[in-house]
Design a protein around this motif. Structure first.
Motif, PDB file in Angstrom:
ATOM      1  N   MET A  82       0.827  -1.215   0.000  1.00 53.19           N
ATOM      2  CA  MET A  82       0.000   0.000   0.000  1.00 53.19           C
ATOM      3  C   MET A  82       0.859   1.262   0.000  1.00 53.19           C
ATOM      4  N   SER A  83       2.007   1.203   0.640  1.00 55.19           N
ATOM      5  CA  SER A  83       2.838   2.406   0.704  1.00 55.19           C
ATOM      6  C   SER A  83       3.779   2.524  -0.487  1.00 55.19           C
ATOM      7  N   LEU A  84       4.028   1.433  -1.170  1.00 51.88           N
ATOM      8  CA  LEU A  84       4.989   1.435  -2.268  1.00 51.88           C
ATOM      9  C   LEU A  84       4.651   2.429  -3.380  1.00 51.88           C
ATOM     10  N   PRO A  85       3.429   2.431  -3.933  1.00 48.19           N
ATOM     11  CA  PRO A  85       3.153   3.400  -5.007  1.00 48.19           C
ATOM     12  C   PRO A  85       3.302   4.837  -4.544  1.00 48.19           C
ATOM     13  N   GLY A  86       2.786   5.125  -3.370  1.00 50.38           N
ATOM     14  CA  GLY A  86       2.879   6.490  -2.875  1.00 50.38           C
ATOM     15  C   GLY A  86       4.304   6.917  -2.601  1.00 50.38           C
ATOM     16  N   LEU A  87       5.071   6.036  -1.966  1.00 53.86           N
ATOM     17  CA  LEU A  87       6.448   6.395  -1.645  1.00 53.86           C
ATOM     18  C   LEU A  87       7.293   6.567  -2.898  1.00 53.86           C
ATOM     19  N   PHE A  88       7.225   5.588  -3.791  1.00 56.17           N
ATOM     20  CA  PHE A  88       8.053   5.692  -4.993  1.00 56.17           C
ATOM     21  C   PHE A  88       7.574   6.795  -5.910  1.00 56.17           C
ATOM     22  N   ILE A 142      -9.466  -4.014   2.674  1.00 58.64           N
ATOM     23  CA  ILE A 142      -9.753  -4.586   1.354  1.00 58.64           C
ATOM     24  C   ILE A 142     -10.307  -3.521   0.406  1.00 58.64           C
ATOM     25  N   ILE A 143     -11.283  -2.751   0.878  1.00 56.59           N
ATOM     26  CA  ILE A 143     -11.888  -1.712   0.040  1.00 56.59           C
ATOM     27  C   ILE A 143     -10.852  -0.659  -0.346  1.00 56.59           C
ATOM     28  N   CYS A 144     -10.046  -0.242   0.604  1.00 60.43           N
ATOM     29  CA  CYS A 144      -9.044   0.786   0.321  1.00 60.43           C
ATOM     30  C   CYS A 144      -7.976   0.283  -0.645  1.00 60.43           C
ATOM     31  N   ALA A 145      -7.575  -0.972  -0.535  1.00 53.73           N
ATOM     32  CA  ALA A 145      -6.600  -1.523  -1.485  1.00 53.73           C
ATOM     33  C   ALA A 145      -7.167  -1.496  -2.900  1.00 53.73           C
ATOM     34  N   LEU A 146      -8.429  -1.842  -3.051  1.00 55.64           N
ATOM     35  CA  LEU A 146      -9.070  -1.807  -4.367  1.00 55.64           C
ATOM     36  C   LEU A 146      -9.108  -0.384  -4.918  1.00 55.64           C
ATOM     37  N   PHE A 147      -9.491   0.580  -4.082  1.00 51.07           N
ATOM     38  CA  PHE A 147      -9.571   1.962  -4.550  1.00 51.07           C
ATOM     39  C   PHE A 147      -8.196   2.577  -4.804  1.00 51.07           C
ATOM     40  N   ILE A 172      -7.226  11.980  -3.106  1.00 44.90           N
ATOM     41  CA  ILE A 172      -7.975  10.745  -2.823  1.00 44.90           C
ATOM     42  C   ILE A 172      -7.009   9.577  -2.645  1.00 44.90           C
ATOM     43  N   PHE A 173      -5.988   9.505  -3.488  1.00 46.56           N
ATOM     44  CA  PHE A 173      -4.997   8.437  -3.369  1.00 46.56           C
ATOM     45  C   PHE A 173      -4.349   8.453  -1.989  1.00 46.56           C
ATOM     46  N   GLY A 174      -3.912   9.619  -1.535  1.00 46.73           N
ATOM     47  CA  GLY A 174      -3.304   9.734  -0.207  1.00 46.73           C
ATOM     48  C   GLY A 174      -4.289   9.411   0.892  1.00 46.73           C
ATOM     49  N   LEU A 175      -5.517   9.879   0.730  1.00 44.47           N
ATOM     50  CA  LEU A 175      -6.558   9.622   1.720  1.00 44.47           C
ATOM     51  C   LEU A 175      -6.798   8.126   1.878  1.00 44.47           C
ATOM     52  N   ILE A 176      -6.915   7.420   0.760  1.00 49.02           N
ATOM     53  CA  ILE A 176      -7.243   5.992   0.790  1.00 49.02           C
ATOM     54  C   ILE A 176      -6.014   5.148   1.156  1.00 49.02           C
ATOM     55  N   ALA A 177      -4.864   5.483   0.609  1.00 46.33           N
ATOM     56  CA  ALA A 177      -3.657   4.694   0.890  1.00 46.33           C
ATOM     57  C   ALA A 177      -3.261   4.763   2.352  1.00 46.33           C
ATOM     58  N   SER A 178      -3.707   5.798   3.041  1.00 43.45           N
ATOM     59  CA  SER A 178      -3.372   5.923   4.457  1.00 43.45           C
ATOM     60  C   SER A 178      -4.104   4.904   5.322  1.00 43.45           C
ATOM     61  N   ALA A 179      -4.970   4.105   4.728  1.00 40.99           N
ATOM     62  CA  ALA A 179      -5.679   3.063   5.494  1.00 40.99           C
ATOM     63  C   ALA A 179      -4.705   2.073   6.113  1.00 40.99           C
ATOM     64  N   GLN A 180      -3.498   2.034   5.617  1.00 46.90           N
ATOM     65  CA  GLN A 180      -2.513   1.114   6.198  1.00 46.90           C
ATOM     66  C   GLN A 180      -2.223   1.412   7.657  1.00 46.90           C
TER      67      GLN A 180
END
Length: 186
Positions: A82-88, A142-147, A172-180
């Motif tokens: 979950m953090s990989l796309p955002g971090l890279f 699960i929902i956040c990973a899909l989004f 939205i990407f940052g909002l949802i990816a933070s579900a981790q």
């Protein structure tokens, strides 16, 4: 309204701005070392015994138990993915990618990356609150990973997105990816 890091890059150049960012991080670390304290082990608040292992065998047994726990492995993998796309994307290639492939200016790219960071800040609190309030940790993950997948796919594959669309998508990407953040107490 340019963000502070863009101003630092324009004023000092990117290398000096990165050094400034580094030294601000060091300063924050020193601040934390000086002012942040753990609960003193000498005091016994509410009859809580400190969990300090005094035997190397206990420490190795604890490490083995953590490593062999299936839930730890799955949740660790989830947090990594979950953090990989955002971090890279946001930390490494984001602005350059947006300049080269989408024709945006450096400052516009910095707005987009900043929107992601703001989304992450807000989302961390929001996702933690949602998971705790409604007790939906697994479903939320699960929902956040899909989004996250859908949002990132839109960013990469849709050709003619405007600057406001990019800002909204990255927020939205940052909002949802933070579900981790909800996996850490699990």
């Amino acid at each position: 309204f340019p963000n502070p890091f863009s101003l630092a890059i324009e004023t000092f150049g990117w290398r000096q701005a990165m050094l400034l960012n580094f030294w601000l991080g060091v300063l924050m670390c020193i601040f934390a070392l000086i002012f942040v304290r753990d609960f003193p082990l000498k005091l016994n608040q509410n009859n809580v015994q400190p969990l300090v292992p005094n035997n190397k065998a206990i420490i190795w047994w604890s490490i083995k138990k953590v490593i062999t726990n299936y839930q730890n492995l799955i949740l660790g993998l989830y947090a990594f993915l979950m953090s990989l796309p955002g971090l890279f994307f946001c930390a490494s290639w984001g602005i350059l990618y947006l300049q080269e492939t989408k024709g945006l200016l450096k400052v516009e790219g910095s707005y987009i990356i900043s929107a992601n960071m703001i989304g992450t800040i807000i989302g961390s609190y929001l996702m933690g609150w949602l998971a705790y309030k409604f007790n939906v940790y697994k479903l939320l993950l699960i929902i956040c990973a899909l989004f996250v997948f859908i949002t990132f796919w839109i960013v990469v594959s849709v050709e003619n997105l405007s600057l406001p669309n990019f800002i909204i998508l990255f927020f939205i990407f940052g909002l949802i990816a933070s579900a981790q953040v909800v996996i850490y107490p699990l």
